[in-house]
Design a protein around this motif. Structure first.
Motif, PDB file in Angstrom:
ATOM      1  N   ARG B 171       0.832  -1.191   0.000  1.00 20.11           N
ATOM      2  CA  ARG B 171       0.000   0.000   0.000  1.00 20.11           C
ATOM      3  C   ARG B 171       0.876   1.254   0.000  1.00 20.11           C
ATOM      4  NH1 ARG B 171      -4.882   1.170  -0.152  1.00 20.11           N
ATOM      5  NH2 ARG B 171      -5.600  -0.986   0.019  1.00 20.11           N
ATOM      6  N   THR B 172       0.715   2.083  -1.018  1.00 27.37           N
ATOM      7  CA  THR B 172       1.488   3.325  -1.100  1.00 27.37           C
ATOM      8  C   THR B 172       0.633   4.526  -0.691  1.00 27.37           C
ATOM      9  OG1 THR B 172       1.085   3.037  -3.480  1.00 27.37           O
ATOM     10  CG2 THR B 172       3.353   2.828  -2.722  1.00 27.37           C
ATOM     11  N   SER B 173      -0.690   4.348  -0.650  1.00 26.55           N
ATOM     12  CA  SER B 173      -1.564   5.398  -0.113  1.00 26.55           C
ATOM     13  C   SER B 173      -2.907   4.790   0.253  1.00 26.55           C
ATOM     14  CB  SER B 173      -1.761   6.524  -1.138  1.00 26.55           C
ATOM     15  OG  SER B 173      -2.571   6.074  -2.210  1.00 26.55           O
ATOM     16  N   GLY B 174      -3.742   5.580   0.948  1.00 27.13           N
ATOM     17  CA  GLY B 174      -5.066   5.100   1.348  1.00 27.13           C
ATOM     18  C   GLY B 174      -4.988   4.090   2.470  1.00 27.13           C
ATOM     19  N   LYS B 175      -6.101   3.384   2.691  1.00 26.46           N
ATOM     20  CA  LYS B 175      -6.132   2.412   3.793  1.00 26.46           C
ATOM     21  C   LYS B 175      -6.640   1.062   3.292  1.00 26.46           C
ATOM     22  CE  LYS B 175     -10.811   3.637   5.233  1.00 26.46           C
ATOM     23  NZ  LYS B 175     -11.183   4.299   3.963  1.00 26.46           N
ATOM     24  N   THR B 180      -7.632   1.930  -4.736  1.00 24.86           N
ATOM     25  CA  THR B 180      -6.496   2.732  -5.184  1.00 24.86           C
ATOM     26  C   THR B 180      -5.479   2.798  -4.049  1.00 24.86           C
ATOM     27  OG1 THR B 180      -7.666   4.703  -4.498  1.00 24.86           O
ATOM     28  CG2 THR B 180      -7.701   4.198  -6.850  1.00 24.86           C
ATOM     29  N   GLY B 181      -4.254   3.085  -4.422  1.00 23.98           N
ATOM     30  CA  GLY B 181      -3.206   3.190  -3.397  1.00 23.98           C
ATOM     31  C   GLY B 181      -2.420   1.905  -3.238  1.00 23.98           C
ATOM     32  N   ILE B 182      -2.676   0.932  -4.117  1.00 24.45           N
ATOM     33  CA  ILE B 182      -1.909  -0.310  -4.072  1.00 24.45           C
ATOM     34  C   ILE B 182      -0.864  -0.269  -5.190  1.00 24.45           C
ATOM     35  CG2 ILE B 182      -2.038  -2.813  -4.473  1.00 24.45           C
ATOM     36  CD1 ILE B 182      -4.835  -2.677  -3.113  1.00 24.45           C
ATOM     37  N   LYS B 213      10.811  -5.807   6.984  1.00 23.88           N
ATOM     38  CA  LYS B 213      11.077  -4.866   8.061  1.00 23.88           C
ATOM     39  C   LYS B 213      12.057  -3.800   7.573  1.00 23.88           C
ATOM     40  CE  LYS B 213      11.687  -4.754  13.035  1.00 23.88           C
ATOM     41  NZ  LYS B 213      12.617  -3.629  13.127  1.00 23.88           N
ATOM     42  N   ASP B 214      11.537  -2.585   7.435  1.00 25.82           N
ATOM     43  CA  ASP B 214      12.345  -1.465   6.935  1.00 25.82           C
ATOM     44  C   ASP B 214      13.151  -1.870   5.699  1.00 25.82           C
ATOM     45  OD1 ASP B 214      11.396   0.243   8.872  1.00 25.82           O
ATOM     46  OD2 ASP B 214      12.955  -0.342  10.302  1.00 25.82           O
ATOM     47  N   LEU B 215      12.505  -2.612   4.831  1.00 25.40           N
ATOM     48  CA  LEU B 215      13.169  -3.068   3.612  1.00 25.40           C
ATOM     49  C   LEU B 215      13.190  -1.929   2.604  1.00 25.40           C
ATOM     50  CD1 LEU B 215      12.829  -6.439   1.821  1.00 25.40           C
ATOM     51  CD2 LEU B 215      12.374  -4.363   0.538  1.00 25.40           C
ATOM     52  N   VAL B 216      14.376  -1.539   2.178  1.00 16.54           N
ATOM     53  CA  VAL B 216      14.489  -0.408   1.247  1.00 16.54           C
ATOM     54  C   VAL B 216      14.730  -0.921  -0.168  1.00 16.54           C
ATOM     55  CG1 VAL B 216      15.773   1.680   0.654  1.00 16.54           C
ATOM     56  CG2 VAL B 216      15.366   1.091   3.068  1.00 16.54           C
ATOM     57  N   ILE B 217      13.938  -0.379  -1.075  1.00  9.78           N
ATOM     58  CA  ILE B 217      14.017  -0.838  -2.464  1.00  9.78           C
ATOM     59  C   ILE B 217      13.985   0.383  -3.382  1.00  9.78           C
ATOM     60  CG2 ILE B 217      11.530  -1.139  -2.792  1.00  9.78           C
ATOM     61  CD1 ILE B 217      13.527  -4.000  -3.751  1.00  9.78           C
ATOM     62  N   SER B 218      14.701   0.304  -4.494  1.00 11.06           N
ATOM     63  CA  SER B 218      14.795   1.487  -5.359  1.00 11.06           C
ATOM     64  C   SER B 218      13.536   1.656  -6.200  1.00 11.06           C
ATOM     65  CB  SER B 218      16.012   1.375  -6.273  1.00 11.06           C
ATOM     66  OG  SER B 218      15.696   0.504  -7.339  1.00 11.06           O
ATOM     67  N   GLU B 219      13.416   2.802  -6.808  1.00 12.59           N
ATOM     68  CA  GLU B 219      12.276   3.138  -7.666  1.00 12.59           C
ATOM     69  C   GLU B 219      12.118   2.140  -8.817  1.00 12.59           C
ATOM     70  OE1 GLU B 219       9.842   7.021  -8.456  1.00 12.59           O
ATOM     71  OE2 GLU B 219      11.558   6.859  -7.124  1.00 12.59           O
ATOM     72  N   ASP B 220      13.250   1.603  -9.286  1.00 12.09           N
ATOM     73  CA  ASP B 220      13.223   0.638 -10.400  1.00 12.09           C
ATOM     74  C   ASP B 220      12.425  -0.617 -10.077  1.00 12.09           C
ATOM     75  OD1 ASP B 220      14.958   2.385 -11.486  1.00 12.09           O
ATOM     76  OD2 ASP B 220      16.768   1.160 -11.124  1.00 12.09           O
ATOM     77  N   ALA B 221      12.241  -0.865  -8.783  1.00  8.18           N
ATOM     78  CA  ALA B 221      11.565  -2.094  -8.359  1.00  8.18           C
ATOM     79  C   ALA B 221      10.062  -2.008  -8.553  1.00  8.18           C
ATOM     80  CB  ALA B 221      11.876  -2.379  -6.897  1.00  8.18           C
ATOM     81  N   LEU B 222       9.568  -0.805  -8.820  1.00  8.55           N
ATOM     82  CA  LEU B 222       8.132  -0.625  -8.994  1.00  8.55           C
ATOM     83  C   LEU B 222       7.679  -1.353 -10.261  1.00  8.55           C
ATOM     84  CD1 LEU B 222       5.808   0.956  -7.591  1.00  8.55           C
ATOM     85  CD2 LEU B 222       6.292   2.820  -9.195  1.00  8.55           C
ATOM     86  N   LEU B 223       6.647  -2.194 -10.116  1.00  6.53           N
ATOM     87  CA  LEU B 223       6.092  -2.917 -11.267  1.00  6.53           C
ATOM     88  C   LEU B 223       4.781  -2.239 -11.633  1.00  6.53           C
ATOM     89  CD1 LEU B 223       6.311  -5.546 -13.091  1.00  6.53           C
ATOM     90  CD2 LEU B 223       4.933  -6.676 -11.346  1.00  6.53           C
ATOM     91  N   GLY B 224       4.772  -1.525 -12.753  1.00  3.36           N
ATOM     92  CA  GLY B 224       3.591  -0.745 -13.115  1.00  3.36           C
ATOM     93  C   GLY B 224       3.613   0.606 -12.440  1.00  3.36           C
ATOM     94  N   ASP B 225       2.454   1.263 -12.378  1.00  2.00           N
ATOM     95  CA  ASP B 225       2.392   2.620 -11.843  1.00  2.00           C
ATOM     96  C   ASP B 225       2.120   2.639 -10.347  1.00  2.00           C
ATOM     97  OD1 ASP B 225       2.811   3.702 -14.372  1.00  2.00           O
ATOM     98  OD2 ASP B 225       0.660   3.562 -14.841  1.00  2.00           O
ATOM     99  N   VAL B 226       2.633   3.660  -9.694  1.00  2.00           N
ATOM    100  CA  VAL B 226       2.421   3.792  -8.256  1.00  2.00           C
ATOM    101  C   VAL B 226       0.941   4.097  -7.981  1.00  2.00           C
ATOM    102  CG1 VAL B 226       2.879   6.286  -7.979  1.00  2.00           C
ATOM    103  CG2 VAL B 226       3.543   4.688  -6.178  1.00  2.00           C
ATOM    104  N   ASP B 227       0.428   3.486  -6.939  1.00  2.00           N
ATOM    105  CA  ASP B 227      -0.974   3.623  -6.506  1.00  2.00           C
ATOM    106  C   ASP B 227      -1.999   2.944  -7.430  1.00  2.00           C
ATOM    107  OD1 ASP B 227      -0.325   4.990  -4.260  1.00  2.00           O
ATOM    108  OD2 ASP B 227      -0.909   6.976  -5.010  1.00  2.00           O
ATOM    109  N   GLU B 228      -1.573   2.557  -8.610  1.00  2.00           N
ATOM    110  CA  GLU B 228      -2.534   2.019  -9.588  1.00  2.00           C
ATOM    111  C   GLU B 228      -2.332   0.517  -9.814  1.00  2.00           C
ATOM    112  OE1 GLU B 228      -4.954   3.807 -10.641  1.00  2.00           O
ATOM    113  OE2 GLU B 228      -4.196   5.707  -9.817  1.00  2.00           O
ATOM    114  N   GLY B 229      -1.837  -0.165  -8.800  1.00  2.00           N
ATOM    115  CA  GLY B 229      -1.484  -1.578  -8.987  1.00  2.00           C
ATOM    116  C   GLY B 229      -2.641  -2.548  -8.878  1.00  2.00           C
ATOM    117  N   PHE B 230      -3.795  -2.081  -8.383  1.00  2.00           N
ATOM    118  CA  PHE B 230      -4.874  -3.040  -8.115  1.00  2.00           C
ATOM    119  C   PHE B 230      -5.395  -3.707  -9.393  1.00  2.00           C
ATOM    120  CE2 PHE B 230      -9.273  -4.346  -7.108  1.00  2.00           C
ATOM    121  CZ  PHE B 230      -8.980  -5.225  -6.078  1.00  2.00           C
TER     122      PHE B 230
END
Lengths: 408, 390
Positions: B171-175, B180-182, B213-230
């Motif tokens: 989840r990148t936004s919402g609850k 949206t927000g996935i 746990k506090d796993l940090v990943i770069s922007e390249d790891a995003l699959l598809g668009d942010v918040d629009e993954g559902f």
């Protein structure tokens, strides 16, 4: 290839333009007006007769039959194209009803077992919808156990003399011809010694009587043979080999019953089950049906109906377009019965007190129709080999389990 | 069986022959009793990859054969008949689908060839709660410098112990509950902050719970668009549902065949029990259910194949509309059949069906897990109603 997509696409255009110039628009969606042996009546009668003739001339009333017997010599794939295009404009083939049991059952069996003379004499009249046929199978003492039949035909040298009683005969009061299973060798074991005989209905030796059903209507008859006569050349197939021919004919019957029953609604003329449900039951703010129990049963029903249709297409595709009449028809008949009867029950239930009317102005036409269809639908699991008989056939013929019924 | 192409017939025959020879159900039993770390035999998996099965979906330019979902289903069905354990479904169907549907060119180049040759095991990490509810994702992915920081946990992750890469729905936004927000992330298993623990399910197959746990990943790891993954997630899940349906069909068909064989051989009261009408009719009913289920499974897989443009490999939106409904139809119908069939398998076998020595129990246990995965029958009945507008 005769059935290549290109050929079929061209054929589709041909069908479309032929329908445009021959199918009277006034008849669109009026298939239900066609009765056994009786075409649409009233102000549409002339149009209906014109349509029947046009279709008969084209050979599309029984399109897979050879041209010399009134058909058009087309493949199943071509027929599907015709049906498909007819459906789009609300057109229909009246012969399947006008000819009674002719086009759907007796005809295909004559094609398979008949002599040339029998084919020439009987098939063209069926294909043109001019000769209506009934079928004498069940008897008071031979229902699910059909092989127990006792009607008999005696060889009188130049003719067969037929005596006995049939029951549940559709259209016996209207039909011009009858095909009947009769015992021709009284000494043979149950299933041997039966033959299939064809005779005209218009003779002093045959009497019919209507049977009134729980629906209030009388679509079936009792039929009495008292020294009825059949010509010597009207035995179909071999003498005393009528049981296997008769079973084959029933497979054609089952095949014709594997749809979900009733005339197909033309797109746009009838509300979907979902719309009817919403209309009577109402929806909540999320558009969900207000009766959660009914809602899930409706979903279940729609899925079953879809699964049934997919299975029909799958079996057709596997046969590469040449649908063979096989034992698999038994699973389709039971599945069609399940789908059809549950649909009727849902329609009744959805409408609440409006769903349980018998007659009068308190109910609209479709509500009263649904009640009759629901009642009549109870017959679907009884006729053409009952639900239980179909299960016997599946377990024995498809699954290879030992005989569960008494040996005949 | 659908009307198959020559190629499909060949692959089906290959699968039948291989499964019969190499992985009869006793191999699964041996695997169970050996208590392997990854709950599948490495040798079995290597052979599958060798035969090209892991590349059945992957387009040719990324090292696969691109033969499609129905073809994949033919293989999965055969594996289902003998309960063959492997990460084939999790990685080569679900993982590959996710990358194919939403991956950038770089992501495709990095992952699809390794999925296709079996060297990578890419699995989807979606579930967080006891019941399947993809919109209720709570695992958080907060923006951090140059990328995202993931916190939360996933459960019931297929082949989670063997996976080399996870596709994580976060989840990148919402609850939880918002569609949206996935967002979806590609997370290598060895990333710092990721830990996993084996989850012992009743079917003895490989699952894991995975903690971030506090796993940090770069922007390249995003699959598809942010918040629009559902939307993508649902598309991947629909392919998973349709695919697992094929395995369920195999599992149920085998249960049917075992039962039918028993009906023909077991003698009681001086007769084979299949001669009793009460049992013959049950067999006939199950056979009818089986045929109806097969139609649904094949139609759902075919619907996915039909949505893919043969030349470009791109999904045609106009054709993809039917997929959600068909997937729910398939999962529900084959689920109902498998449920009934696995119970009848035990019941009709009687006492022997209750013994661990006999295989019936293995099928019953696998059946419930398969039913639960990606939404059970009730879930899909409801979803079918929603998709039908009521």
């Amino acid at each position: 290839m005769a059935d290549s997509p290109k050929v079929l696409d061209e054929f589709r255009l041909e069908v479309r333009s032929w329908l445009a110039s021959h199918f009277p628009a006034s008849l669109s969606g009026k298939a239900a007006g066609v009765g056994l042996g009786t075409n649409i009546q009233g102000e549409l009668a002339d149009d209906a007769e014109q349509w029947r003739k046009a279709l008969a001339d084209k050979g599309w009333g029984a399109a897979t039959w050879p041209v010399e017997y009134g058909g058009a010599g087309l493949s199943q794939k071509h027929v599907r194209v015709i049906n498909d295009e007819m459906g789009k404009v609300g057109a229909f083939n009246p012969m399947t009803v006008l000819a009674g049991m002719g086009v759907t059952m007796v005809g295909p069996t004559i094609l398979e077992y008949g002599t040339d003379a029998q084919k020439l004499r009987h098939l063209p009249g069926m294909a043109s919808g001019e000769v209506c046929w009934c079928l004498g199978y069940s008897e008071p003492g031979a229902g699910s156990d059909l092989a127990a039949l006792t009607s008999k035909a005696e060889d009188k040298g130049d003719h067969w003399l037929v005596n006995g009683q049939k029951v549940w005969t559709s259209g016996a009061n209207i039909a011009q011809w009858c095909g009947a299973l009769v015992r021709t060798d009284p000494k043979a074991e149950k299933r041997n010694g039966i033959s299939f005989v064809m005779m005209p209905m218009d003779q002093p030796g045959i009497e019919t009587r209507l049977i009134k059903l729980i629906t209030g209507t009388s679509p079936f008859c009792e039929m009495f043979f008292n020294d009825a006569k059949a010509e010597k050349g009207e035995l179909l197939g071999k003498l005393n080999d009528g049981w296997s021919l008769g079973k084959r004919l029933l497979q054609h019957e089952r095949q014709s019953q594997t749809g979900e029953g009733g005339p197909r609604p033309v797109a746009g003329t009838r509300a979907t089950l979902t719309d009817i449900a919403k209309d009577y039951v109402g929806t909540d703010d999320n558009g969900m049906l207000d009766d959660p129990d009914l809602r899930l049963r409706l979903a279940e029903h729609l899925m079953s109906a879809k699964a049934h249709r997919l299975t029909i297409s799958r079996i057709a595709a596997e046969a590469k377009g040449n649908v063979k009449v096989t034992a698999v028809a038994s699973i389709l008949k039971n599945s069609a019965t399940d789908v059809s009867q549950i649909r009727s029950e849902l329609l009744l239930e959805m409408a609440g007190h409006q769903g349980i009317g018998w007659e009068g102005d308190a109910y609209d036409e479709s509500e009263l129709e649904n009640v009759r269809a629901w009642l009549f639908g109870k017959a679907m699991s009884i006729y053409g080999g009952s639900y239980e008989v179909q299960k016997n056939i599946i377990s024995k013929n498809i699954l290879g389990l030992p005989e569960t019924t008494q040996k005949g | 069986m659908a009307a198959l192409t020559e190629e499909q017939v060949m692959i089906k025959d290959q699968a039948v022959a291989w499964v019969t020879k190499k992985t009869p159900v006793k191999k699964f039993r041996e695997m169970r009793d050996a208590d392997l770390e990854h709950s599948f035999s490495a040798e079995t998996w290597a052979e599958m990859a060798e035969m090209g099965w892991a590349g059945l979906l992957v387009p040719e330019q990324y090292g696969g054969s691109g033969l499609g979902y129905l073809t994949f289903g033919l293989v999965l069905e055969q594996l289902g008949t003998q309960l063959t354990a492997s990460p084939l479904f999790a990685s080569a169907l679900v993982g590959a689908s996710a990358i194919m549907l939403a991956g950038s060119e770089n992501q495709k180049l990095a992952l699809l060839p390794t999925i296709a040759d079996g060297s990578a095991i890419v699995t989807l990490a979606v579930e967080e709660t006891a019941r399947h509810a993809p919109e209720k994702i709570a695992l958080s992915a907060e923006k951090a410098s140059g990328g995202f920081k993931l916190n939360g946990s996933k459960t019931f992750v297929l082949e989670g112990m063997a996976a080399t890469t996870f596709i994580v729905a976060a989840r990148t936004s919402g609850k939880a509950g918002d569609k949206t927000g996935i967002s979806l992330f590609i997370v290598p298993a060895d990333t710092k902050g990721l830990s996993r623990i084996k989850r012992n399910t009743l079917d003895s197959r490989g699952y894991a719970d995975v903690v971030f746990k506090d796993l940090v990943i770069s922007e390249d790891a995003l699959l598809g668009d942010v918040d629009e993954g559902f939307g993508i997630l649902e598309s991947v899940l629909d392919r998973a549902r349709a695919g697992i349906g094929a395995e369920m069909l195999g599992c149920a068909s085998q249960s049917f065949d075992m039962t039918l064989e028993y009906l023909k051989t077991r003698v009681q009261f001086g007769k084979v029990i299949g001669s009793f009408q009460a049992l013959g009719h049950r067999a006939a009913g199950l056979f009818t259910q089986k045929e109806l289920a097969r139609s649904c499974v094949e139609a759902a897989l075919q619907a996915i194949d039909d949505s893919i443009d043969k030349d470009s490999g791109v999904t045609k939106e106009s054709k993809a509309g039917e997929i959600p409904k068909m997937s729910s139809l398939s999962k529900c119908k084959v689920g109902d059949f498998l449920h009934a069939m696995s119970n009848e398998l035990i019941q009709i076998h009687g006492g022997i069906g209750m013994t661990d020595e006999f295989d019936a129990g293995l099928y019953l246990k696998r059946a419930r897990v398969l039913e639960t995965a990606y939404g059970n029958q009730a879930y899909h009945r409801n979803r079918f109603a929603v998709l039908s507008g009521f």
